[in-house]
Write an enzyme that holds these catalytic residues in place. Structure first.
Site, PDB file in Angstrom:
ATOM      1  N   ARG A 170       6.498  -3.517   4.761  1.00  0.00           N
ATOM      2  CA  ARG A 170       5.709  -2.742   3.797  1.00  0.00           C
ATOM      3  C   ARG A 170       5.223  -3.639   2.658  1.00  0.00           C
ATOM      4  O   ARG A 170       5.916  -4.573   2.241  1.00  0.00           O
ATOM      5  CB  ARG A 170       6.590  -1.622   3.248  1.00  0.00           C
ATOM      6  CG  ARG A 170       5.915  -0.623   2.306  1.00  0.00           C
ATOM      7  CD  ARG A 170       4.963   0.254   3.031  1.00  0.00           C
ATOM      8  NE  ARG A 170       4.626   1.460   2.261  1.00  0.00           N
ATOM      9  CZ  ARG A 170       3.508   2.139   2.416  1.00  0.00           C
ATOM     10  NH1 ARG A 170       2.616   1.748   3.299  1.00  0.00           N
ATOM     11  NH2 ARG A 170       3.280   3.232   1.708  1.00  0.00           N
ATOM     12  N   THR A 187      -4.491   4.645   9.651  1.00  0.00           N
ATOM     13  CA  THR A 187      -3.296   3.944  10.109  1.00  0.00           C
ATOM     14  C   THR A 187      -3.419   3.823  11.614  1.00  0.00           C
ATOM     15  O   THR A 187      -4.292   4.429  12.226  1.00  0.00           O
ATOM     16  CB  THR A 187      -2.039   4.743   9.684  1.00  0.00           C
ATOM     17  OG1 THR A 187      -1.997   4.811   8.254  1.00  0.00           O
ATOM     18  CG2 THR A 187      -0.748   4.150  10.177  1.00  0.00           C
ATOM     19  N   THR A 213      -0.712  -0.212   8.972  1.00  0.00           N
ATOM     20  CA  THR A 213      -1.700   0.464   8.130  1.00  0.00           C
ATOM     21  C   THR A 213      -2.288  -0.446   7.069  1.00  0.00           C
ATOM     22  O   THR A 213      -1.696  -1.467   6.704  1.00  0.00           O
ATOM     23  CB  THR A 213      -1.046   1.680   7.439  1.00  0.00           C
ATOM     24  OG1 THR A 213      -2.037   2.438   6.758  1.00  0.00           O
ATOM     25  CG2 THR A 213       0.027   1.244   6.458  1.00  0.00           C
ATOM     26  N   GLU A 258      -3.740   1.786   4.696  1.00  0.00           N
ATOM     27  CA  GLU A 258      -3.729   3.041   3.942  1.00  0.00           C
ATOM     28  C   GLU A 258      -5.021   3.811   4.079  1.00  0.00           C
ATOM     29  O   GLU A 258      -5.221   4.472   5.082  1.00  0.00           O
ATOM     30  CB  GLU A 258      -3.363   2.836   2.466  1.00  0.00           C
ATOM     31  CG  GLU A 258      -2.564   3.986   1.858  1.00  0.00           C
ATOM     32  CD  GLU A 258      -3.370   5.202   1.435  1.00  0.00           C
ATOM     33  OE1 GLU A 258      -4.543   5.060   1.067  1.00  0.00           O
ATOM     34  OE2 GLU A 258      -2.805   6.294   1.444  1.00  0.00           O
ATOM     35  N   GLU A 277      -2.570   0.033  -0.590  1.00  0.00           N
ATOM     36  CA  GLU A 277      -1.278   0.690  -0.394  1.00  0.00           C
ATOM     37  C   GLU A 277      -0.605   1.135  -1.684  1.00  0.00           C
ATOM     38  O   GLU A 277       0.238   2.039  -1.681  1.00  0.00           O
ATOM     39  CB  GLU A 277      -0.343  -0.256   0.366  1.00  0.00           C
ATOM     40  CG  GLU A 277       0.551   0.428   1.353  1.00  0.00           C
ATOM     41  CD  GLU A 277      -0.235   1.059   2.486  1.00  0.00           C
ATOM     42  OE1 GLU A 277      -0.187   2.295   2.601  1.00  0.00           O
ATOM     43  OE2 GLU A 277      -0.886   0.338   3.249  1.00  0.00           O
ATOM     44  N   SER A 337       6.269   5.665   2.194  1.00  0.00           N
ATOM     45  CA  SER A 337       5.357   5.879   3.307  1.00  0.00           C
ATOM     46  C   SER A 337       5.834   7.069   4.122  1.00  0.00           C
ATOM     47  O   SER A 337       6.991   7.478   4.042  1.00  0.00           O
ATOM     48  CB  SER A 337       5.325   4.629   4.195  1.00  0.00           C
ATOM     49  OG  SER A 337       4.658   4.877   5.408  1.00  0.00           O
TER      50      SER A 337
END
Length: 587
Positions: A111, A405, A423, A425, A442, A470
Site C-alpha cells: 500500500r 482498481t 490500484t 485509486e 491514494e 483500503s
C-alpha cells in the site's frame, strides 16, 4: 440447486431450479448488454485477469516454468500498460499468497504511504473545511509513495523462479509495438473530457500527449496506443531492479511532477521514496461453516469486514414464515453489510498508527451481539458501530474510495496461488503521468477531516508515513480438508467487499458454478442506502424492500471479479466478470 436461504439467505435463492450456466436469475447480458462468458477448466494451472493480454502473458510465464509469483509480476506490468486507468507502477497493491508446499497463507502489503510532510490538514482548505473530492484528487496533493514496484520485487525474491528481467519482456514489447485501445479504456479516456477539447481532465502534458490526439480528442477503441516511455522505464527496472524507481532519476522525476503541479502541488520528497518498505502482514482468517476464509488484514478493511459479514449472516435466525426467499436474502445481506461497514468506518486503519481491534471485531461472542441487532421485519437504516473487545475510543468519518482498481488470480502447476488486488485509486489516479506510468491519488482514501463530529480523532486520518485504509479484498477459501478451494477478488472501491461476499456465498451456499456466481446481480449496503444493480431482476424487489424500511439506490454496480476454484474432478476452473473485458485461461 439446494436452496440454503432458510439457514443463510446471504446469497440469492429465487427458486428450487438446478443451477444453470447463467444462474437462477435471467441471463445478465439480456438486461445489461454484457458480453456472455463461460468459465474455463484446465488440469495444470489457471490465471484470470482484467485484460486478455495480461492473461496470455501469465499463461506464457507458467508454460515456461514460472511460478504464480512470476506470473503475477508479468501480468501486473502488462496491466499497467493496457489498463493504465486502474493500476500500475505508480500505485499499490495487496497480495495473498498460498504456499502449497508449506501449507501457509502469506500476505504482503504494498500500500502507498503518506509523505512525511503530510498531516491532518492535507485535505482541508484555508478555513479548515474538507476540500471537494476532485479538488483534492487532480494534482500532486493526493499522491502517495508508490508501493507496487517494491511489492513485485518482494514477490520475486520470495517465490520467483524465472529471471527477473525475463518477466518484463512481454510488457516492454507491447509498450514499444503498441496495443489496440479497448472499449473500456477508450470510455475511461473520453469520460475525463468536458465535451469539448477533453484537455481539462488530465493533470499534465505527458498524460494528455499519451491519451489524446494532437487536436485534443480522446483515443478511440481499436486505435493503437504506443508507450515508449513506459518501455524505457521497464527496461531500466528489468536491468537494474527497482532501485532506480525509489532512488535516482525516476524517483527525482516523480517528486518533481508531484511538487510542480501549479494548482495542487504535493509534499513528496526523494527521502519518502527511498524509505518505502513492503510490509508482511498477518492474514485474517476465520471459519465460515465448514470452510476457512482468509483475507488481507489492516490497513485493508476488506478481509475483516468480509469475515464480519459472514460471521453475522451465519448467526442469523431463519427468516419468518411467509417471507419470500428473495426478499429475505436481500434484506439479510444488506443488514449484515450495514453492521460490518459501521465497524469498518470507526475502527479500521493502518495498524502501525492505530490500535485496530481485529480479534475483537471477529470475536464469536461479539458477532453474536451484532447479529442480535438484526430485525427480520425492519431495516436498521444506518447502523451504529459496536464496541468490540479491546476497542479504543474513536471518532468516525467516511473516506471516499472509488472503483478504478484491478484484480488478478493465479494457481500454478504446484498449487501455489496468488490473489492480488492492485490500484491507483480513482480513474487515472492523480491524472499525472511520469515516464509512461500514472501516479496514484491514494491519499484521498484517508478521511479528509482528522476528527469526527464528536471531536474524537479518526483512526483513518492523515499522518506522516501512514497507509490509507483500503477496501481491497483478495480472498482465499479452504475446504474442510485444508486444500485451497477458491481464490477471488474484485475492483470496485468500497463496494469490493460486497462483490466478493456475494460471489463467495453464491459458490459456497447456493452451489452455483463459478461464472454464474460472479455474474449474479450485485446488491448490498455500505451502511447507507441499499444498492441494487440496475437492469437486473433484483429491481423487482424494490417495493418489498422499501416496505421493510430500506432506502434504495438502483445504479450500475460494475464489479470485476476474477476467480479460480478447484474442480471436483481435478484441476481448476477460472472465470472473469461478464461486466468487464477480463478473462481466464490455463492448460
Amino acid at each position: 440447486m439446494r436452496c440454503s436461504c432458510l439457514i443463510l439467505a446471504a446469497a440469492l435463492c429465487f427458486g428450487a431450479a438446478p443451477a444453470r450456466a447463467d444462474g437462477p436469475l435471467p441471463a445478465p447480458e439480456a438486461a445489461s448488454g454484457w458480453t456472455p462468458k463461460t468459465a474455463v477448466q484446465a488440469r495444470e494451472f489457471m490465471v484470470a485477469a482484467a485484460h486478455p493480454l495480461a492473461v496470455e502473458t501469465g499463461r506464457d510465464v507458467i508454460r515456461r516454468g514460472g511460478s504464480a509469483a512470476d506470473a503475477a509480476i508479468a501480468m501486473q506490468l502488462v496491466l499497467g500498460l493496457v489498463e493504465p486507468q486502474s493500476s500500475g507502477l505508480g500505485g499499490g497493491a495487496f497480495v495473498l499468497y498460498w504456499d502449497a508446499a508449506a501449507g501457509q497463507v502469506k500476505s504482503l502489503d504494498g500500500r502507498e504511504t503518506a509523505p512525511m510532510e503530510a498531516d491532518g490538514r492535507l485535505f482541508l482548505d484555508a478555513d479548515g473545511q474538507p476540500l471537494a473530492f476532485l479538488d483534492a484528487v487532480i494534482g500532486g496533493r493526493s499522491v502517495g509513495v508508490p508501493g507496487t514496484p517494491k511489492l513485485l520485487a518482494e514477490l520475486h525474491r520470495r517465490w520467483g523462479r524465472l529471471p527477473w528481467a525475463e518477466l518484463f519482456a512481454p510488457a516492454i514489447r507491447l509498450a514499444r509495438e503498441g496495443f489496440p485501445v479497448s472499449p473500456r479504456l477508450a470510455g475511461a479516456i473520453a469520460a475525463l473530457g468536458d465535451g469539448g477539447s477533453h484537455r481539462d481532465g488530465f493533470g499534465n502534458d505527458a498524460a494528455r500527449e499519451l491519451f489524446l490526439h494532437a487536436d485534443g480528442m480522446p483515443l478511440r477503441a481499436g486505435e493503437r496506443l504506443v508507450n515508449p516511455a513506459y518501455a524505457d522505464t521497464l527496461a531500466t527496472l528489468a536491468a537494474e531492479g527497482v532501485g532506480p524507481f525509489y532512488q535516482g532519476p525516476i524517483a527525482e522525476d516523480i517528486v518533481r511532477t508531484v511538487g510542480s503541479h501549479a494548482a495542487n502541488p504535493g509534499r513528496m520528497s526523494t527521502g519518502d521514496l527511498a524509505a518505502y518498505t513492503v510490509r508482511e502482514r498477518v492474514p485474517v482468517c476465520a471459519p465460515y461453516r465448514q470452510w476457512r476464509v482468509c483475507g488481507m488484514g489492516p490497513p485493508s478493511s476488506g478481509g475483516v469486514t468480509l469475515l464480519q459479514m459472514l460471521g453475522i449472516l451465519e448467526r442469523l435466525p431463519p427468516p419468518p414464515a411467509g417471507q419470500p426467499p428473495a426478499l429475505a436474502a436481500l434484506h439479510r445481506f444488506a443488514e449484515a453489510g450495514r453492521l460490518a461497514y459501521a465497524d469498518r468506518e470507526r475502527y479500521l486503519a493502518d495498524p502501525d498508527y492505530a490500535l485496530v481491534p481485529v480479534e475483537g471485531l471477529l470475536d464469536p461472542d461479539y458477532l453474536e451481539v451484532r447479529a442480535g441487532l438484526f430485525d427480520a421485519q425492519r431495516s436498521l437504516g444506518r447502523a451504529a458501530a459496536g464496541s468490540p473487545p479491546g476497542a479504543p475510543s474513536r471518532g468516525e468519518a467516511r473516506a471516499a474510495e472509488l472503483p478504478s482498481t484491478s484484480h488478478l488470480v493465479i494457481v500454478d502447476r504446484d498449487g501455489n496461488a496468488v490473489s492480488m488486488t492492485t490500484t491507483i485509486e480513482n480513474g487515472f489516479g492523480s491524472r499525472l503521468l511520469v515516464r509512461g506510468f500514472l501516479l496514484n491519488n491514494e491519499l484521498t482514501d484517508f478521511a479528509f477531516a482528522p476528527t469526527g463530529a464528536d471531536g474524537q480523532p479518526v483512526a483513518n486520518r492523515v499522518e506522516p508515513g501512514k497507509r490509507p485504509r483500503s477496501s481491497m479484498a483478495p480472498t482465499l477459501v479452504f475446504g474442510p480438508d485444508g486444500r485451497l478451494l477458491l481464490a477471488l477478488g474484485s475492483p470496485g472501491g468500497s463496494s469490493i467487499i460486497n462483490y466478493v461476499a456475494k460471489t463467495l456465498l453464491a459458490v459456497l451456499d447456493d452451489h452455483l458454478d463459478l461464472q454464474a456466481a460472479i455474474d449474479r446481480p450485485n446488491f448490498g449496503s455500505r451502511n447507507g442506502p441499499t444498492e441494487l444493480e440496475a437492469g437486473t431482476a433484483l429491481t423487482a424487489e424494490a417495493d418489498a424492500l422499501r416496505a421493510l424500511g430500506h432506502e434504495l439506490r438502483i445504479l450500475e454496480l460494475n464489479s470485476g471479479v476474477q476467480a479460480i476454484r478447484r474442480a471436483a474432478v481435478g484441476g481448476w476452473i477460472g472465470a472473469a466478470d461478464a461486466r468487464r473485458e477480463g478473462r481466464a485461461g490455463g492448460e
